[in-house]
Design an enzyme around this catalytic site. Sequence first.
Site, PDB file in Angstrom:
ATOM      1  N   ILE A  55      42.592 132.153 155.561  1.00 46.59           N
ATOM      2  CA  ILE A  55      42.217 132.174 154.146  1.00 46.59           C
ATOM      3  C   ILE A  55      40.752 131.790 153.954  1.00 46.59           C
ATOM      4  O   ILE A  55      40.140 132.140 152.939  1.00 46.59           O
ATOM      5  CB  ILE A  55      43.148 131.225 153.342  1.00 46.59           C
ATOM      6  CG1 ILE A  55      43.185 131.617 151.880  1.00 46.59           C
ATOM      7  CG2 ILE A  55      42.763 129.768 153.515  1.00 46.59           C
ATOM      8  CD1 ILE A  55      44.308 130.943 151.106  1.00 46.59           C
TER       9      ILE A  55
ATOM     10  N   VAL B  11      46.758 121.994 160.050  1.00 50.22           N
ATOM     11  CA  VAL B  11      48.100 122.517 159.779  1.00 50.22           C
ATOM     12  C   VAL B  11      48.937 122.306 161.046  1.00 50.22           C
ATOM     13  O   VAL B  11      48.602 122.839 162.117  1.00 50.22           O
ATOM     14  CB  VAL B  11      48.055 124.014 159.399  1.00 50.22           C
ATOM     15  CG1 VAL B  11      49.475 124.538 159.183  1.00 50.22           C
ATOM     16  CG2 VAL B  11      47.216 124.228 158.144  1.00 50.22           C
TER      17      VAL B  11
ATOM     18  N   HIS C 276      49.026 127.197 165.905  1.00 47.68           N
ATOM     19  CA  HIS C 276      48.385 128.481 165.604  1.00 47.68           C
ATOM     20  C   HIS C 276      47.200 128.671 166.524  1.00 47.68           C
ATOM     21  O   HIS C 276      46.415 127.746 166.742  1.00 47.68           O
ATOM     22  CB  HIS C 276      47.942 128.559 164.141  1.00 47.68           C
ATOM     23  CG  HIS C 276      47.181 127.362 163.659  1.00 47.68           C
ATOM     24  ND1 HIS C 276      47.810 126.189 163.318  1.00 47.68           N
ATOM     25  CD2 HIS C 276      45.857 127.154 163.484  1.00 47.68           C
ATOM     26  CE1 HIS C 276      46.892 125.305 162.941  1.00 47.68           C
ATOM     27  NE2 HIS C 276      45.694 125.860 163.043  1.00 47.68           N
TER      28      HIS C 276
ATOM     29  N   HIS D  88      43.661 130.403 166.845  1.00 40.10           N
ATOM     30  CA  HIS D  88      42.596 131.048 166.080  1.00 40.10           C
ATOM     31  C   HIS D  88      42.001 132.147 166.952  1.00 40.10           C
ATOM     32  O   HIS D  88      41.546 131.862 168.073  1.00 40.10           O
ATOM     33  CB  HIS D  88      41.470 130.060 165.769  1.00 40.10           C
ATOM     34  CG  HIS D  88      41.834 128.927 164.853  1.00 40.10           C
ATOM     35  ND1 HIS D  88      41.526 128.917 163.516  1.00 40.10           N
ATOM     36  CD2 HIS D  88      42.459 127.752 165.097  1.00 40.10           C
ATOM     37  CE1 HIS D  88      41.936 127.787 162.971  1.00 40.10           C
ATOM     38  NE2 HIS D  88      42.504 127.050 163.904  1.00 40.10           N
TER      39      HIS D  88
END
Length: 116
Positions: free
Chosen positions: A32, A97, A101, A103
């Site tokens: 985002i 977060v 994840h 990147h």
Amino acid sequence: MGSDCLFCRIVAGEIPATIVRETDTTLAFRDISPKAPVHVLVIPKEHYADVATLGQGDPGLAGELLAAAAVVAEDEGLLGDGYRLMFNTGAYGGQEVFHVHAHVLGGAPLGPMICR
Ligand code: 5GP
Ligand code: ZN
């Protein structure tokens, strides 16, 4: 985890995201707040807090995550010039977060690995 976790909510379709790739076990979507011309996050659909927990808890799924990240990099046209694959882990690693994840960053020279 579910409703308390932002990325579990993206997996559930409760929060919108620009999805670029989906498999049975992984999801890839645009960050985002991109830090490079290409900035995609690749996650396992199943909740693991960080890459260490994932790698030890389900090495097969960790491999699927890496494979998905490689396809994303290829699809985004990053293979020729290269890119960075990054897992921020824990407080000192800058993780914000706590659903693991990767990147996928590229599309321009990314500079030094760490800025001081
Ligand atoms: P971390 O700092 O945990 O390694 O990275 C978290 C990343 O998630 C950040 O790059 C941040 O911009 C991104 N992010 C935070 N909230 C959202 C969101 O609601 N949607 C998307 N697509 N990315 C998010
Ligand atoms: Zn989660």
